[in-house]
Design an enzyme around this catalytic site. Sequence first.
Site, mmCIF file in Angstrom:
data_model
loop_
_atom_site.group_PDB
_atom_site.id
_atom_site.type_symbol
_atom_site.label_atom_id
_atom_site.label_comp_id
_atom_site.label_asym_id
_atom_site.label_seq_id
_atom_site.Cartn_x
_atom_site.Cartn_y
_atom_site.Cartn_z
ATOM 1 N N HIS A 1 4.905 4.252 -3.039
ATOM 2 C CA HIS A 1 5.617 5.477 -3.355
ATOM 3 C C HIS A 1 5.935 6.304 -2.120
ATOM 4 C CE1 HIS A 1 1.252 5.735 -3.922
ATOM 5 N NE2 HIS A 1 1.341 6.867 -3.262
ATOM 6 N N ASP B 1 -10.482 1.220 -5.282
ATOM 7 C CA ASP B 1 -10.376 2.651 -4.998
ATOM 8 C C ASP B 1 -11.188 3.500 -5.967
ATOM 9 O OD1 ASP B 1 -8.524 2.416 -2.873
ATOM 10 O OD2 ASP B 1 -6.898 2.099 -4.304
ATOM 11 N N ASP C 1 0.842 -1.187 0.000
ATOM 12 C CA ASP C 1 0.000 0.000 0.000
ATOM 13 C C ASP C 1 0.882 1.243 0.000
ATOM 14 O OD1 ASP C 1 -2.630 1.346 0.381
ATOM 15 O OD2 ASP C 1 -1.734 1.926 2.300
#
Length: 1557
Positions: free
Chosen positions: A557, A684, A554
């Site tokens: 980045h 999402d 999750d």
Amino acid sequence: MAPSHITNHTVHLLPLKDDGSPDLAGDPAYCYLPPPTKPAYSVRFEIEGTSSICRQGSLWHNLPNEGEQFVRSRFREHKLKASFSDMIQIDVPVHQAGAFEFYTTYTPIPKFTVGTTEVPHSTSTSTFFIDVEPHLQVGKSRLPLDALSCISILSKFMGQYPHDWDQHLHGISERNYNMVHFTPLMIRGDSNSPYSIYDQLAFDEAFFPNGEKDVADLTTRMEQDMGLLSMTDVVWNHTANNSKWLEYHPESGYNIETAPHLRPAYELDTQFLKFSSTLASKGLPTHLTGEGDLTKIMDAAKVLVIGAIKLWEFYVCDVEGDAQKTVCAWLSGDVDSDASLVDDVPSWSLKQKADWLVAHGFQGTDRMGERFRRRVNPQRAAALLQKLFGPAHPKQNNAADERAAHGAMARFLNEVNLEWYREYDADVAAIIDQVFNRTKYMRLDSHGPQIGDITAANPLIESYFTRLEVNSITSKHDPDSLALANNGWVWAADVMKDDAGPRSKVYLRRELIVWGDCVKLRYGSGPQDSQYLWEHMTGYTQLMAKHFHAFRIDNCHSTPLHVASHMLDSARCVRPDLMVAAELFSGDEKMDYLFCQKLGISCLIREAMQVWSPAELSKLVHINAGRPVGSFAVDDVSGADKPAANGSLTNGAHTNGTAPQGQEIVHKIVPSKIHALLMDCTHDNETPVQRRDGRDTMSSSALVAMCASASGSVFGMDELYPELIELVHETRPYSSPYSNLKLGESLKIGAFEGAGAIKKLMNQLHQIMGMDGYSESHVHHDGEYITVHRIHPGSRKGYYLIAHTAFPGSNSGSGSFQPDALTGTKAKLLGAWSLECDQSYDAKQTAIHAKVLQGVPSHTKDIRGVTVEAKGNDTIIRLPGAFGAGSIAVFETWIPAAEHSEGLDKYVTSGARDAFKSVGLIDLNVIMYRADSEERAASQGQDGVYSVPGIGPLVYCGLQGWWSILRDVVAGNDLGHPICEHLRSGQWALDYIVGRLDKLAGQSEYANLTGPAEWLRTRFDAIRKLPSFLLPRYFALVIQTAYRAGFERGIALMNDNVKTGQRFLKSLAMVSYQLQGYMPNASLWPDKLVPSLAAGLPYFAQDWARCWGRDIMIAMRGLLLCTGRYEEAKEHILCFASVVKHGMIPNLLGSAKLPRYNSRDSVWFFLQNIQDYCNLVPDGHVILGEKVERRFLPYDDTWFAWDDKRAYSQESTIAEVVHECLQRHAGSMHFREYNAGPGIDSQMKDEGFNIDIDVDWKTGIIFGGNESNCGTWMDKMGESTKAGSKGHPGTSRDGAPVEITGLLYSTLKWVSGLNADGIFAHEGVTNSEGHKVSYTNWAAKLKSSFEHCYYIPNDRSEWSKYDINPKTVNRTGIYKDVYRGKKEYCDYQLRPNFPIAMTVAPDLFTLSHALGALEVADHALRGPTGMATLDPADLEYHPYYINSEDSDNYQTAKGRNYHQGPEWLWPTGFFLRALCKFLFMKCTTHEERVEAFQQVTARLHGCMAAIKQSPWAGLTELTQKNGEFCGDSCPTQAWSAGCIIDLYDDASKYSAEALWR
């Protein structure tokens, strides 16, 4: 007796460049290898033995041994043993999946100099990566990444465990998904979001009353009973804001104690919250009706928030306080005497003084933090005052002085603060802007959540900090540690930068989109910075790896790379074959590669629902669909039937009585793209019903399933859920028609509720194609339609999808879809379906407000009327009018012409070696090469090279011509290249290749071509019936296979030094096949056809231009002698011995019919070649007794025609010819060229045809030439009437050229030794005065005089010992190019000719002088590939040769500067031979010898690259300055390659056994 088991050894080849990086395409080159196997395959690191990294070099890698646990910091060393001739190969078995690293350490080669130089220290290359795919398995079947069909489920909506879960999972399994992605299953925090984890080590007991035991049971049953692997999210960035363990360990987060730079952001956040709670009391609106209300609030915030906390104090220095401290330091004499201040400080401007203070006199500027953190260093600032006011004297300085100093320092500090106030103003503007825009979105915008009035519970801002309550646990901590920064995300953030770190102002400038329920975790640089956090999260990670086959990282980045690396390493200790998917939004493809490489990420999550049109969807599918149909072979399969060491093929056969041996299968590592987990929709984002059109559900899912990547979906997609499930606040459970199936009941493919029954088929096909390697695809977009054809590259079986997308505004009918033709392909309909759904407002609202999560009414429907019509081997597909938006049709396909009993790929790539086994040396010339002019001359103008539209003529008629084009086309898979289009358009190329060899095979001298011709014919016949789109691939396979067979046959016919040499040497050796061949109009003899050596191609290919005496004699040693082609070398020696006249050989042979004798140096290279033949060929001295018939009479200058009765009427032995050459020179010669005048040279002046040669018997040196001719290799004659250079040599070199003197000495010393050994009858010569001179004495004269005549010392005091005119010297420490030429300044020019003399006559040179001169040449003359022909410091240096230039420039017009600066390649060979020779002379240790070789080979990299890149597969004649391309250069030149081969031959003889074996 049990049958023997044959085990193949698989190798993945990883070549390394000179800098240690992977020599693979791509930036970066992503090395992603297949899963580990048993027995283990190996990575083969391949390094040139001459590479710079081999000097005291080691390769280090951290791939673990079998059965060994991986430790990232544990590297293994492999010593690199430098080798001039061998390729270093290091095989490392691969036993585990994961992310591995390698690098090399080495000591750079020291600078070559005769002086002192700094000793280099050991250094390390960058670190590079090898990622290995995990081995996933369902049942007993391996599951490649590209066969994954994953579905995401939001675990909190799964209902009661185990009953509801089992029902849902059964429905998932029945739709042929093979992996389930679970959102986190741990105890959730107060927000109830699964990504806000309360306790990372405890599973949610609401679902799993038995905790970990239930989860273990769940994942085991899924795998064993349902064929489902499991994936879970791992959340490393944050924890729930109410996680109990934070109270014990607040240091795990970013607080004012662990991150003091956040103090201004925290005070700002706190003040905003206070301000928010008092809006009403300040008369400010709490219910916003528009932007005007919000503007009033923000205007007030500038005063009541920003101003109230005096935010500027965090930016600026305290002017009054810092000035006072500085003055006190000055007055007390506490001044930093080391301050770097110049004397003119009083003249500085105010800005200069302020800048000096910032640069040298401030502290606390490294980060934000405390108020007035930016403060003066009083002692350093006092130094500035001392420069301005002088040293302070307490008894002398009064209050006025103190005030003046204080005032001055205050002015300086106020100037300093100006810039910091600008910084403050910019940040305040950003703060106000960010709060304004975020509030506007949250409360006013129509597309925002419109959260309502501003209240205490719902403040103006979303707080950036979680403030832990004070209790018995937290009271033990510093209060500053109890406010913890929340996590969030930032638009276009730098993923390598910590948003909460000291270099970031994200929290201060309010740039974070905050997640108020999550506290950001602070890992620091390692476990030492937050021990509990590292231990806690490592335990969590390993717990997840224990039970789940895969991770979804999750917010990858936002995860520090070193943290993710550690966590994944710990996870792989538990589950080595862990699959890792990542949510990574870096916005930079190179950054994506970095994360994938360092972490071993299996795939990045991408989503089809994010695109907004059929065109964009088509583009996304194309990116992930695999390689184009008809792609060129990834591996070099042309070597599949490679012979074993004993010469037999290792294709399974073995001799009686011997055990069968496995085959070494070598795969080229092809750089990987970043693999995707392509989702039709993620959890999402909105489903098609909400975002596009519900009918698009099936078509989008089908398109995703056709991709050559892992595919995925989300629970609710197949069911057509009406909107995105709100992850935090939603409480209803899932429902699905597929979950209503009874356990054990199967879902049938076809019409059913939702899209799931068709998804079952698409998932099944996806897995078949992924598991079997259907790696090629063709994607086509036309309006609303997207077609995807996915094909197996070997069997050519495939699946074809027609999808009618359903974006908003799509047609209900089949629209404009035209009949679809599949060329050369058969097809069978598997099914066609449409998806009907009720997307009315009422239907959506009913679903949205139902008691369970459910879809809108929908069902799939069979479509009738799809027709599949066969037309020969083609297929025409037509769709009915009912093929509306959202419909799909699926077909099975195959290509009949690709069906071959052996497998077409195998057939066209086997048998070539056997077909080529009988071809000989000259056969290879025509099979592999032959320039256009050669082919035309040999065929009386009938034949030539092939011309490809869009490319033009190939460089060769033979296989090299084709492969030079195809090599890069294949490597880049450039199916749009003109050669591919040409092959698709017709089979002319196939006809040309076979027809040419058939025609040649009919000639007696080429009878051996029958085998290759027949092999090519049968292979081309096998591919002629293929659909045209496959022809480029199979044509390339055939050509590559034949080319390799020809190349290997060529090497096999050469000597051991070439056979065992490096690729570069083999490539150089193949140049001998390019240039040595039959040429009817350019034979060596006037009346018989024998092969001759061309000077270069294409300009020196045939007729009079082919055979140049000088070129042949310079090139022949390398191309023929050093490759073992002794008979052909002998033929050339005999030929040129037969045409000796005037004691010279002709420069232009002309088949001995019209030889021209105008080169003074050619004979000396000829005599050197005879010497080399005697020394290199076994029993080579026998040639001295060979007799040869003479074209002209010995010792008689009379000219007559070749068919005159006197021609070839007398004979001499080679020894007699050698003596004749020496005697004629010793007796002096003065003659005029036969037929002098324009008939033989239209540019030369009359006096240039006069040849004069004399010996100075005081020195033994031979002199010759005049200013109107150019008798050495630097033989360009001026041609421009306009420039006045016609008849003026560019480089006359009259006098005694240094290389002739060296070659003369070499010959004299040689024959003197032969005479002493009784092999050579002649003892000496008779000079022009009638005196006898022995060869020994003549050589001695040369040796005693050489340095005196040619050397120019660095030390002027020694010049008197040498023959030097001080007025003419322009460089010292060198050898003159010429001795006593007519133009004295030319003697002193630095040119690359003296290394020739060094190479053949090293004992003429003093070692220190020689090395010094080579150093000068190394710096002044050596280019990337060639040697500058003139010193760049010389006034006559003109390094750009353009033969067509007809300007008025005397120096360069008509290319007169041919040898006045351009960089020629053949002298490089002699330079490096000399360098190697003289470096070895001074070597005393093994290490010094290794370094000597590395000094030499470091200078070969340009040539290595040049021959690799050249379409002519050779080394060019010359380049312009610094290796720039020269359009007038002959692209493959005999002596350019031959002289480098000479170098390798020399090297093989220097301590070969001790050094390199």
